[in-house]
Design an enzyme around this catalytic site. Structure first.
Site, mmCIF file in Angstrom:
data_model
loop_
_atom_site.group_PDB
_atom_site.id
_atom_site.type_symbol
_atom_site.label_atom_id
_atom_site.label_comp_id
_atom_site.label_asym_id
_atom_site.label_seq_id
_atom_site.Cartn_x
_atom_site.Cartn_y
_atom_site.Cartn_z
ATOM 1 N N SER A 49 0.915 -1.128 0.078
ATOM 2 C CA SER A 49 0.037 -0.067 -0.041
ATOM 3 C C SER A 49 1.000 1.298 0.051
ATOM 4 O O SER A 49 0.366 2.440 -0.499
ATOM 5 C CB SER A 49 -0.876 -0.072 1.280
ATOM 6 O OG SER A 49 -1.812 -0.800 1.395
ATOM 7 N N GLU A 70 3.535 0.040 14.959
ATOM 8 C CA GLU A 70 3.944 1.401 14.574
ATOM 9 C C GLU A 70 4.683 2.243 15.522
ATOM 10 O O GLU A 70 5.691 3.038 15.115
ATOM 11 C CB GLU A 70 2.667 2.277 14.344
ATOM 12 C CG GLU A 70 1.775 1.543 12.872
ATOM 13 C CD GLU A 70 0.972 0.495 13.292
ATOM 14 O OE1 GLU A 70 0.892 0.099 14.636
ATOM 15 O OE2 GLU A 70 0.452 -0.242 12.411
ATOM 16 N N PHE A 95 -2.441 5.248 11.553
ATOM 17 C CA PHE A 95 -1.484 4.545 12.290
ATOM 18 C C PHE A 95 -0.122 5.271 12.657
ATOM 19 O O PHE A 95 0.250 4.714 13.596
ATOM 20 C CB PHE A 95 -1.375 3.166 11.526
ATOM 21 C CG PHE A 95 -2.742 2.688 11.306
ATOM 22 C CD1 PHE A 95 -3.799 2.734 11.875
ATOM 23 C CD2 PHE A 95 -2.833 1.955 10.159
ATOM 24 C CE1 PHE A 95 -5.023 1.946 11.513
ATOM 25 C CE2 PHE A 95 -3.947 1.266 9.583
ATOM 26 C CZ PHE A 95 -5.060 1.117 10.558
ATOM 27 N N HIS A 121 -2.731 7.054 2.728
ATOM 28 C CA HIS A 121 -4.105 7.018 2.960
ATOM 29 C C HIS A 121 -4.642 8.204 3.827
ATOM 30 O O HIS A 121 -5.499 8.096 4.519
ATOM 31 C CB HIS A 121 -4.406 5.640 3.821
ATOM 32 C CG HIS A 121 -4.472 4.467 2.641
ATOM 33 N ND1 HIS A 121 -3.389 4.155 1.763
ATOM 34 C CD2 HIS A 121 -5.257 3.611 2.554
ATOM 35 C CE1 HIS A 121 -3.608 3.321 1.163
ATOM 36 N NE2 HIS A 121 -4.735 2.685 1.474
ATOM 37 N N ASP A 129 -12.615 1.204 2.823
ATOM 38 C CA ASP A 129 -12.246 0.656 3.795
ATOM 39 C C ASP A 129 -12.858 1.403 4.911
ATOM 40 O O ASP A 129 -12.912 0.836 6.066
ATOM 41 C CB ASP A 129 -10.695 0.773 4.039
ATOM 42 C CG ASP A 129 -10.115 -0.308 3.644
ATOM 43 O OD1 ASP A 129 -10.428 -1.510 3.470
ATOM 44 O OD2 ASP A 129 -8.785 -0.185 3.274
ATOM 45 N N ARG A 179 -4.289 7.198 -1.373
ATOM 46 C CA ARG A 179 -4.406 6.375 -2.064
ATOM 47 C C ARG A 179 -5.034 6.072 -3.323
ATOM 48 O O ARG A 179 -4.379 5.276 -4.117
ATOM 49 C CB ARG A 179 -5.491 5.282 -1.031
ATOM 50 C CG ARG A 179 -5.988 3.845 -1.748
ATOM 51 C CD ARG A 179 -6.998 3.279 -0.815
ATOM 52 N NE ARG A 179 -6.987 1.975 -1.337
ATOM 53 C CZ ARG A 179 -7.876 1.270 -2.295
ATOM 54 N NH1 ARG A 179 -8.329 2.192 -3.093
ATOM 55 N NH2 ARG A 179 -7.727 0.176 -2.713
HETATM 56 C C1 LIG Z 1 -2.849 -0.594 13.642
HETATM 57 C C2 LIG Z 1 -2.948 -1.122 12.284
HETATM 58 N N1 LIG Z 1 -1.659 -1.095 11.374
HETATM 59 C C3 LIG Z 1 -1.805 -1.531 10.365
HETATM 60 C C4 LIG Z 1 -3.088 -2.033 9.673
HETATM 61 C C5 LIG Z 1 -3.316 -2.662 8.119
HETATM 62 N N2 LIG Z 1 -3.698 -4.017 8.263
HETATM 63 C C6 LIG Z 1 -4.741 -4.566 8.133
HETATM 64 S S1 LIG Z 1 -5.049 -6.321 8.268
HETATM 65 C C7 LIG Z 1 -3.217 -6.383 8.511
HETATM 66 C C8 LIG Z 1 -2.661 -7.485 8.683
HETATM 67 C C9 LIG Z 1 -3.207 -8.511 9.620
HETATM 68 O O1 LIG Z 1 -2.708 -9.710 9.626
HETATM 69 P P1 LIG Z 1 -3.131 -10.784 10.613
HETATM 70 O O2 LIG Z 1 -3.568 -10.209 11.921
HETATM 71 O O3 LIG Z 1 -2.348 -11.977 10.629
HETATM 72 O O4 LIG Z 1 -4.621 -11.083 10.177
HETATM 73 P P2 LIG Z 1 -5.310 -12.113 9.281
HETATM 74 O O5 LIG Z 1 -4.052 -13.016 8.583
HETATM 75 O O6 LIG Z 1 -6.322 -13.010 10.120
HETATM 76 O O7 LIG Z 1 -6.077 -11.448 8.066
HETATM 77 C C10 LIG Z 1 -2.677 -5.048 8.373
HETATM 78 C C11 LIG Z 1 -1.213 -4.601 8.639
HETATM 79 C C12 LIG Z 1 -4.369 -1.868 10.622
HETATM 80 N N3 LIG Z 1 -5.493 -2.268 10.259
HETATM 81 N N4 LIG Z 1 -4.153 -1.414 11.923
#
Ligand SMILES: Cc1ncc(C[n+]2csc(CCOP(=O)(O)OP(=O)(O)O)c2C)c(N)n1
Ligand SMILES: [Mg+2]
Lengths: 328, 275
Positions: A49, A70, A95, A121, A129, A179
């Protein structure tokens, strides 16, 4: 369209090509990795992203993945800068400017550390989103911090220029980009100096001061207003801090009223920063266009832009309002 | 009040329906998170059908158990559950992510009946669960709180702060679940930011740790019941899953984290998910 020649904007501002501003950030980082041995790029599980994945793929030794942490990323970047590196950290604006604000305040800004923040973003055009990912608050959060430079570029070229500048400059910098694919209105030749607002269009009836994609919408609005006999000055105020007081005060003096426009909350953003300047330097009637006092929502990017007042028609309306105040 | 669990075959059938609904929601929305949503179907469905007390007609019912979706991006899975249980008309599912919808791209409890909090910024849910659990304990109530997290989400420091809080205050009414699919956005969790051994970490934080197959509804039911029976400490269930489970071309594909199917992919997926 009537614009200043020496600004070297694209020919067809009515049908410009489009590209996301984040691509300019990624391009800038690639160039820096090639040319500046001290640049390192940190990411918090959003490499695709934020376009830092381009660095990961091409210069893996320059890339540090921090996982979804972060706050840790900001502190680590602070340490890297103490070790002589030039860290660029990237994640979504919410974030970083939000989640890691205290780390940015105390470790980075109070410490005067040379950390560059790529806030992706930004704005409502993030789209489906929804509110959690649409950053509408970074500008006041960042510009309140002593020593922080805050830049909200208008298109991908300008984002690249700002990214390159950030590596040359010593001190904390926040770059705000978006974005969605948005119009490319500048060219390589368009002047860009951090701290200097550029006047893209001359006019003495009303000044429109904008940043981000709203600069383009302001140009479109001015073109239509001209047909109604209203001459607007359009200023691209990409650097929100340090702000260009001289250009803003001159515009207030010569136009006698002003409208600001940004894809950000109406509180404390570009509008707030401009209001602080003109109220103290040369008070004139002012209207602030931004996201009203509400959170964003899910929806398609341009549908949300309309819904939240980020449109050329809203700019025209606000210009007319402020012109009425000026005449009183 | 313990619920009578559904026979495995019956709940498996419901899970298939939920997966079809997720794919339909995503293809209509044109965006959304396919991988994690498909992968956490059994974890969420088992809770709602076999474990938790709730009343779809009265989402704020005082005796309900609480479910916090800390990894808010997989809300299509929870929305599908809520829609099938009648928290709102099922047709609302097809408005996901559209302007004005009650179903936001990430969970917003003020818009969607059946949600308990607004999430989507990772790492925040377990703290919320702890707070609800503390309030319940103060009021002497038996309601339970469940919180689903991602494994990538375990990178967030706040998770571990909340981990200490729950153990320190002996919040045995809290049950966390980690969807252990070994994937986050940038790649395999062990390449991006190593977590293993995750169970040992939680054990060291004084949690009761249960590992189980996150697609086996009977194993999950047992795990949840063990959590409920465990007194004096919170429980974490490390549920081993396959991200994208049920659709062959989405399974274990990191690029399917935040993607919706196109029409062709949708039809292929629906064929694989047919009864
Ligand atoms: C604080 C924050 N940082 C980054 C994101 C962006 N983000 C959304 S999903 C994700 C990955 C999540 O991975 P995981 O927790 O393993 O979820 P799953 O594999 O079950 O989808 C990220 C980095 C977010 N939503 N919130
Ligand atoms: Mg995962």
């Amino acid at each position: 369209m009537k614009v200043e020649k020496e600004m070297h904007l694209v020919e067809d501002l009515h049908q410009p090509q489009e590209k996301p501003t984040r691509d300019g950030y990624g391009d800038g980082l690639l160039f820096l990795c090639e040319t500046n041995p001290n640049v390192v790029v940190l990411d918090a599980d959003l490499a695709k992203s934020t376009r830092t994945v381009w660095v990961r793929d091409k210069y893996p030794e320059r890339f540090i993945d921090m996982g979804i942490s972060e706050q840790d990323m900001l502190g680590t970047a602070g340490g890297l800068s103490l070790g002589g590196k030039i860290p660029f950290v990237s994640t979504y604006g919410v974030f970083v400017a939000g989640r890691a604000w205290d780390q940015i305040r105390t470790t980075v800004c109070y410490g005067g550390l040379n950390v560059k923040i790529g806030g992706a973003h930004g704005g409502i055009s993030v789209g489906p989103d929804g509110a959690t990912h649409q950053s509408l608050e970074e500008i006041p959060l960042m510009r309140v911090l002593p020593g922080m430079t805050v830049i909200a570029p208008t298109d991908c070229h300008e984002t690249k220029k700002a990214t390159l500048w950030a590596a040359e400059y010593t001190g904390p910098v926040y770059l705000r980009f978006g974005r969605e694919a948005v119009p490319i209105i500048t060219t390589e030749k368009t002047p860009f100096t951090v701290g200097k607002a550029e006047t893209y269009r001359q006019g003495d009836d009303c000044a429109i001061v904008a940043c981000g994609t709203l600069v383009w919408l302001a140009l479109l609005a001015s073109d239509e207003l001209e047909k109604e006999g209203i001459q607007c000055r359009v200023i691209n105020n990409h650097t929100i801090k340090p702000i260009d007081k001289k250009t803003l005060a001159k515009a207030a003096r010569e136009c006698g009223c002003m409208v600001t426009a940004e894809e950000h909350s109406i509180f404390g953003g570009l509008g707030g920063a401009v209001a602080e300047v003109i109220c103290q330097e040369h008070p004139v009637p002012l209207r602030i266009i931004g996201i009203e006092d509400r959170f964003g929502e899910s929806g398609e990017p341009w549908e949300l832009m309309e819904e939240f007042g980020m449109s050329k028609d809203n700019i025209k309306k606000k210009v007319k309002e402020v012109l009425k105040m000026k005449k009183k | 009040m313990a619920k009578k669990p559904l026979p495995k075959a019956e709940l498996d059938k419901i899970c298939k329906q939920l997966r079809r609904d997720i794919m339909t929601m995503l293809v209509k929305a044109g965006s959304g998170h396919a991988g994690g949503s498909l992968g956490s179907v059994e974890i969420i469905a088992t809770l709602y059908w076999n474990i938790m007390n709730f009343d779809p007609a009265n989402p704020r019912w005082d005796e309900r158990d609480y479910f916090i979706l800390s990894k808010g991006h997989v809300c299509p899975a929870q929305y599908a559950v809520l829609g099938n249980l009648g928290f709102f008309p099922k047709d609302e599912l097809w408005t996901l992510r559209k302007l004005g919808s009650i179903l936001q791209g990430h969970p917003h409890w003020l818009k969607t009946p059946g949600l308990e909090a607004s999430t989507g910024s990772l790492g925040q849910g377990l703290s919320i669960a702890n707070g609800i659990a503390m309030a319940l304990k103060r009021d002497g109530k038996p309601n339970r709180v469940f919180c689903l997290m991602g494994d990538g989400e375990q990178d967030e420091g706040q998770i571990w702060e909340a981990g200490m809080t729950a153990a320190h205050y002996k919040l045995d009414n809290v049950c966390g679940i980690v969807d252990r699919n070994y994937l986050q956005i940038d790649g395999n969790t062990e390449d991006v930011m190593g977590l293993d051994t995750l169970s040992d970490k939680w054990r060291a934080f004084n949690w009761n740790v249960i590992e189980c197959d996150g697609h086996d509804v009977d194993a999950l039911t047992d795990a949840y019941n063990q959590a409920i029976a465990t007194k004096g400490k919170p429980t974490i269930i490390i549920a081993r899953t396959t991200k994208g489970k049920g659709v062959s071309f989405i399974e274990n594909q990191v690029d399917w984290h935040g993607k919706a199917p196109n029409q062709e992919q949708y039809e292929k997926a629906m064929a694989e998910l047919a009864d």
